[in-house]
Write a protein that holds these residues in place. Structure first.
Motif, PDB file in Angstrom:
ATOM      1  N   TYR A  71      19.779  60.071  23.390  1.00 49.72           N
ATOM      2  CA  TYR A  71      18.653  59.986  23.922  1.00 49.72           C
ATOM      3  C   TYR A  71      17.551  61.311  23.513  1.00 49.72           C
ATOM      4  O   TYR A  71      18.323  62.301  23.463  1.00 49.72           O
ATOM      5  CB  TYR A  71      18.489  59.771  25.391  1.00 49.72           C
ATOM      6  N   ARG A  72      16.499  61.196  23.484  1.00 50.52           N
ATOM      7  CA  ARG A  72      15.772  62.337  23.224  1.00 50.52           C
ATOM      8  C   ARG A  72      15.006  62.913  24.450  1.00 50.52           C
ATOM      9  O   ARG A  72      14.436  62.325  25.242  1.00 50.52           O
ATOM     10  CB  ARG A  72      14.152  61.867  22.225  1.00 50.52           C
ATOM     11  N   ASP A  73      15.197  64.466  24.643  1.00 48.22           N
ATOM     12  CA  ASP A  73      14.963  65.023  25.914  1.00 48.22           C
ATOM     13  C   ASP A  73      13.520  65.427  25.603  1.00 48.22           C
ATOM     14  O   ASP A  73      12.912  65.372  24.422  1.00 48.22           O
ATOM     15  CB  ASP A  73      15.787  66.221  26.163  1.00 48.22           C
ATOM     16  N   ARG A  87      23.745  62.976  24.513  1.00 48.18           N
ATOM     17  CA  ARG A  87      24.346  62.026  24.797  1.00 48.18           C
ATOM     18  C   ARG A  87      23.742  61.161  26.138  1.00 48.18           C
ATOM     19  O   ARG A  87      23.590  61.683  27.032  1.00 48.18           O
ATOM     20  CB  ARG A  87      25.994  62.285  25.294  1.00 48.18           C
ATOM     21  N   TYR A  88      23.389  59.706  25.718  1.00 47.18           N
ATOM     22  CA  TYR A  88      22.953  58.844  26.871  1.00 47.18           C
ATOM     23  C   TYR A  88      24.001  58.651  27.587  1.00 47.18           C
ATOM     24  O   TYR A  88      24.776  57.707  27.428  1.00 47.18           O
ATOM     25  CB  TYR A  88      22.290  57.735  26.027  1.00 47.18           C
ATOM     26  N   THR A  89      24.232  58.969  28.838  1.00 43.87           N
ATOM     27  CA  THR A  89      25.039  58.502  29.853  1.00 43.87           C
ATOM     28  C   THR A  89      24.636  57.702  30.925  1.00 43.87           C
ATOM     29  O   THR A  89      23.248  57.449  30.869  1.00 43.87           O
ATOM     30  CB  THR A  89      25.618  59.739  30.797  1.00 43.87           C
ATOM     31  N   ARG A  90      25.291  57.157  31.971  1.00 45.11           N
ATOM     32  CA  ARG A  90      24.749  56.038  32.930  1.00 45.11           C
ATOM     33  C   ARG A  90      23.904  56.972  33.857  1.00 45.11           C
ATOM     34  O   ARG A  90      22.912  56.656  34.354  1.00 45.11           O
ATOM     35  CB  ARG A  90      26.027  55.481  33.642  1.00 45.11           C
ATOM     36  N   ASN A  91      24.367  58.200  34.157  1.00 42.52           N
ATOM     37  CA  ASN A  91      23.358  58.867  34.921  1.00 42.52           C
ATOM     38  C   ASN A  91      22.090  59.186  34.581  1.00 42.52           C
ATOM     39  O   ASN A  91      21.031  59.233  35.131  1.00 42.52           O
ATOM     40  CB  ASN A  91      24.070  60.489  35.178  1.00 42.52           C
ATOM     41  N   VAL A  92      22.065  59.607  33.067  1.00 52.60           N
ATOM     42  CA  VAL A  92      20.772  59.776  32.485  1.00 52.60           C
ATOM     43  C   VAL A  92      19.899  58.499  32.503  1.00 52.60           C
ATOM     44  O   VAL A  92      18.671  58.248  32.674  1.00 52.60           O
ATOM     45  CB  VAL A  92      20.926  60.290  30.660  1.00 52.60           C
TER      46      VAL A  92
END
Length: 1001
Positions: free
Chosen positions: A970-972, A979-984
């Motif tokens: 994902y783009r911050d 990395r695109y995690t569940r928390n993100v």
């Protein structure tokens, strides 16, 4: 005592005069001096219409190596037995080799001889090889002098080296245009050769005396000097006898006539088109390329040969990459390679040693070496020292020197200037004709093909499955299909669907509909669900199909016409599922009564000719193409690509795509180029057919070339004839790799709006990703300032639309010059009073060089809460990231709240996918502002493509925002990727789109 002056030797002078008179009388009476030599014994073992097969020394055993020797067309078969001791057949025989010679005879004394063509000679050589193999049970060594060596190469390629142990040639040019006789420039020779082939030798033939004169004129100074030397020594019989057989052969006995068709074909195929190098020459209806030679090759090169010049002879190394190619250099001119003392001491002993080496009974001859790869591209291979040492005439020296100097000057010019000079002769008339087309002008695909058939009836048009169809054959087939369509009730103006593979029959159907004045509705079979909508939008009640698509066509249409796929007698095609199915192959065109209303090629520029389909907002939309729009694309593309009848265009796109119909079929018809068709697109087929067909131009769509370029084990001859790739939609990364794989070629990318009002092309081809500028004589274009957020044109203070500045994304508009030829929105008073512009719906940015860069259509803009995100720049950047294979960018969510997703696939090496790193993504997307980068980058297993190889992002978009995982970034807020995690995902709110719901699903 003073000495008296010596008296002249009157007796010696009288003897000289008497000897001169006696020898001169013998020359006048017999044509030369009687040498007392006898020709080598031979028997005629086979007599056929084209040749007599000689076997020399018939009383000896034939269980050793066999050499078959082929003479040139204009030289007697006795060239291999001119002198008793140094003759080829005698030396080979003394070395345990059985010599065979093919005697074509003199065409002017043979039945049907003056109608012989080149293919007849090649087939005769092949037939002789079969006879010898049958008689001896051994493979043969095939040898040929000058054009006889060209026959040897062509026969070996035609047979794909079957039954041939090796090929041996003596002064036989392959890359003819690389070094023409006397160093003449190809730009001067080719037009003249084409004129002679088409206008002279199709009616005349070359007698033996003319062939002799032509050979002698190559070096007139040497010819005159040798004759004077002969006269000066006419009193000295002993001095003349050693060379008398050779002199008589050259002066009189060694020459035979040429048939006109053979000369015309020689000039057309191997001078004008240089197809010994490019491939794609035709033998007995089959397509042949020297790349199919796999047996070893030995080429004798004359250091002072001004006919088979070294550079031209050494072309075999590049033309036959599958063969082991060797050479032997001989310090002589053209004739001295095979006749004379040097030939007796060098050529024929080395040939014998070569045969022994190939038979495994000897070592490699010391005078044989591997042919060098490095060549001087500006010279001919004949050095000045060789010319002086071996006595070539000063006239030839001057001609060659001046020619090379002129060529050197020409090659020093800039490439673009040279291209303009070369193309102007054929390009300007096309553009003038295009500019003169009005709505009432008769112009259509059918009419263009009729014109070509009148101009070049016997020249090749379609190449398919190793078959060749000429313009005349195709034109006759079109007329037959027209008769069949009339019999089936098709009338001018009828809308007829066409659902066929890209084969000759499909192109014939489209041309036949054009000739009839009907409208061809090009249907894609990619996805059954779209066909009913296409039939409805195209307003067609009848579909023409091939057997491969019969089931699909019958499922959706009540009236189906089947064409192609073989004779109607060998297949069973019946009506099914209530549909009326007619096998057009069973219709006898001669039995059809042509109605009085039929007018051949009635189409006017303003008439509707074709209907293609495009997608607008996810929905199918018809793309009507008038004859004028077709002509604009066809003439413009042919001019931009510089197509001529010397080109062979490899047509890969389907006909229902604009690149297949307009850019490929249309442009090749305008250029009178050959069209090569293929049943499949894979690396092996591509590599084979490029050389077999002699492909110079490859047409493509989208990612079509991906598998060909990126397959790890793909191999293509680096000297392949491809000069150009032309099409549309090629990703930038693939574009760069194509240029790397084919450094001598360029990419010509076209862009056309859905209605054809704007046609762009990057004619220079030196800026990857640029769409270039409007093609000459097509509609001028302009980029209007456009507010993407509000979806409206920007008006300046004067009330007119402002033109977009350099670097500003705006709306492409095309100037409307033909009032009756548009289906798009036309605006008036746009930039100035009373102007008319067609609105394209496509976004472009103009750079400082005035080139246009595509930013997608208005509908494909991803509208996020922070502003618009354009799809093409992201695809452009990601396609060039190391390890990325395919890219598809799309938006998910509601307008103004969308998430920009970039789906990518990674390349596989040895079955293992390459890894994609955050650093690579950051560098690849670094040129885009952070807010214009995708929110998510997702590595997927596969990106689906259409049958035109366009990545289909809509299928991925239906899957929504990708789930968190190791293959999603994902783009911050700073524009970096993590990395695109569940928390993100649980915490993120992508521009208003709730990602937490997607993460928990």
């Amino acid at each position: 005592m003073v000495g008296l002056p010596a008296l002249p030797d009157l007796g010696g002078a009288f003897d000289r005069v008497l000897a001169t008179a006696q020898n001169g009388l013998e020359v006048l009476r017999l044509g030369g001096l009687e040498t007392g030599t006898e020709p080598a014994p031979f028997s005629i073992v086979e007599t056929e219409k084209m040749f007599r097969l000689r076997r020399y020394f018939p009383d000896t055993r034939t269980d050793g190596p066999q050499v078959v020797m082929v003479p040139p067309m204009m030289v007697s078969a006795n060239v291999y037995d001119v002198t008793e001791q140094n003759g080829a057949v005698s030396i080979l025989h003394r070395n345990g080799i059985t010599p065979w010679v093919i005697d074509f005879g003199s065409p002017d004394s043979e039945e049907g001889g003056m109608e012989r063509n080149l293919a007849d000679h090649v087939m005769a050589v092949s037939r002789a090889i079969d006879l010898i193999i049958e008689a001896t049970g051994r493979d043969i060594h095939l040898a040929g002098y000058s054009q006889g060596g060209m026959f040897a190469y062509q026969t070996a390629a035609y047979r794909r080296s079957s039954g041939i142990a090796s090929v041996i040639t003596f002064g036989s040019p392959v890359d003819v245009l690389a070094a023409l006789p006397l160093g003449l420039p190809a730009g001067l020779v080719v037009p003249g050769a084409e004129l002679l082939a088409d206008k002279v030798f199709n009616r005349l033939w070359v007698p033996g005396w003319m062939a002799r004169a032509g050979f002698q004129l190559v070096d007139p100074v040497k010819t005159a000097r040798s004759r004077i030397d002969f006269l000066r020594k006419l009193h000295d019989r002993d001095a003349l006898l050693p060379r008398e057989d050779q002199r008589r052969f050259i002066e009189a006995e060694g020459w035979v006539a040429w048939s006109g068709p053979a000369v015309a074909e020689l000039l057309r195929q191997f001078v004008v088109h240089n197809r010994m190098m490019s491939g794609g020459f035709v033998i007995n209806g089959d397509l042949v390329s020297l790349t199919e030679i796999t047996c070893p090759v030995l080429a004798f090169v004359g250091d002072a040969d001004d006919i088979g010049q070294p550079l031209a002879v050494r072309g075999i190394l590049r033309a036959a990459p599958g063969a082991d190619v060797y050479e032997s250099r001989v310090p002589v001119g053209h004739f001295g390679l095979v006749v004379g003392s040097t030939a007796g001491a060098h050529t024929w002993p080395t040939t014998s040693d070569w045969v022994s080496w190939q038979e495994g009974t000897g070592e490699r001859p010391p005078l044989v070496e591997e042919m060098p790869e490095t060549q001087d591209p500006h010279g001919t291979g004949v050095s000045m020292s060789s010319r002086i040492t071996h006595g070539l005439g000063s006239v030839a020296d001057a001609g060659a020197g001046v020619s090379r100097e002129l060529l050197g000057i020409a090659t020093s010019l800039q490439r673009t200037s040279r291209a303009v000079a070369q193309e102007s002769v054929r390009t300007v008339p096309r553009l003038l004709r295009l500019g003169q087309i009005q709505s009432g002008t008769r112009i259509s695909l059918g009419k263009l093909m009729s014109e070509n058939s009148k101009r070049a009836a016997d020249k090749e048009l379609f190449l398919f499955e190793n078959r060749v169809l000429t313009h005349a054959q195709v034109n006759a087939r079109i007329d037959n299909v027209v008769a069949g369509l009339i019999e089936c009730g098709v009338r001018p103006g009828s809308h007829v669907g066409v659902m066929m593979d890209t084969r000759p029959s499909a192109l014939v159907v489209v041309a036949a509909l054009s000739r009839l004045g009907a409208v061809a509705v090009l249907l894609s079979s990619d996805g059954d669900g779209d066909i009913p909508e296409m039939l409805r939008l195209g307003e067609c009640l009848t579909v023409v199909t091939d057997p491969n698509h019969l089931d699909v066509a019958a499922k959706h249409s009540d009236r189906v016409l089947v064409l192609g796929g073989g004779s109607g007698e060998s297949r069973d095609i019946d009506s099914a599922d209530g549909a009326s199915i007619i096998d057009m192959e069973r219709i006898d065109p001669d039995a059809v009564t042509i109605p009085s209303w039929y007018r051949r090629d009635p189409g006017l520029a303003g008439d509707l000719a074709f209907i293609l389909f495009t997608r607008s907002g996810g929905n199918l939309a018809p793309w009507p193409v008038t004859n004028h729009r077709f002509a604009m694309s066809a003439f413009g593309a042919a001019s931009a690509a510089g197509l001529t009848d010397r080109d062979t265009v490899y047509c890969l796109p389907p006909l229902h795509h604009a690149s297949g119909l307009l850019t490929t079929l249309g442009a090749t018809v305008v250029g009178r180029s050959r069209i090569a068709l293929s049943e499949r697109i894979d690396p092996e087929t591509f590599a084979m057919e490029v050389h077999r067909y002699g492909v110079t131009v490859v047409s493509y769509t989208w990612t079509m070339l991906r598998e060909i370029v990126r397959t790890p084990d793909f191999r293509v001859n680096q000297y392949n004839p491809i000069r150009l790739f032309m099409g549309s939609g090629m990703p930038a990364g693939l574009w760069s790799e194509v240029l790397e794989s084919y450094p001598r070629a360029r990419v010509l990318e076209f862009f056309a709006t859905a209605d054809g009002s704007a046609i762009l092309s990057n004619v220079s081809g030196d800026r990857v990703g640029s769409m270039g500028q409007a093609l000459p004589e097509t509609n001028p274009v302009e980029v209007a300032a456009f507010d993407v957020v509000r979806n409206r044109l920007i008006i300046d203070g004067s009330g007119y639309v402002r033109k977009a500045g350099v670097g500003e994304v705006g709306l492409l508009m095309a100037k409307a010059r033909h009032r009756v030829d548009t289906s798009s929105t036309v605006l008036r008073d746009v930039f100035i009073a009373r102007d008319r512009w067609e609105v394209s719906g496509h976004l472009f940015r103009r750079d400082a060089a005035d080139d246009l860069w595509f930013f997608g259509s208005v509908e494909t803009v991803i509208r996020t809460s922070t502003g618009p995100v354009y799809v093409p720049p992201i695809e452009f950047a990601l396609s060039q990231v190391r390890g990325v294979d395919q890219v598809a960018v799309y938006g998910v969510g509601e307008p103004d709240q969308q998430v920009a997703v970039a789906a990518v696939t990674t390349r596989s090496i040895a079955g293992k996918s390459e890894s994609l790193t955050v650093s690579a993504l950051r560098i690849g997307l670094g040129g885009l502002p952070a807010e214009e980068r995708p929110h998510l980058i997702w590595v997927v297993d596969e990106i689906p493509v259409s049958d035109s190889y366009r990545p289909q992002a809509s299928r991925l978009a239906r899957r929504g925002v990708p789930k968190p995982g190791a293959r999603v970034w994902y783009r911050d807020p700073a524009g970096r990727y993590r990395r695109y995690t569940r928390n993100v995902a649980a915490e993120a709110n992508w521009s208003g789109f709730d990602a937490s719901e997607q993460a928990s699903s």
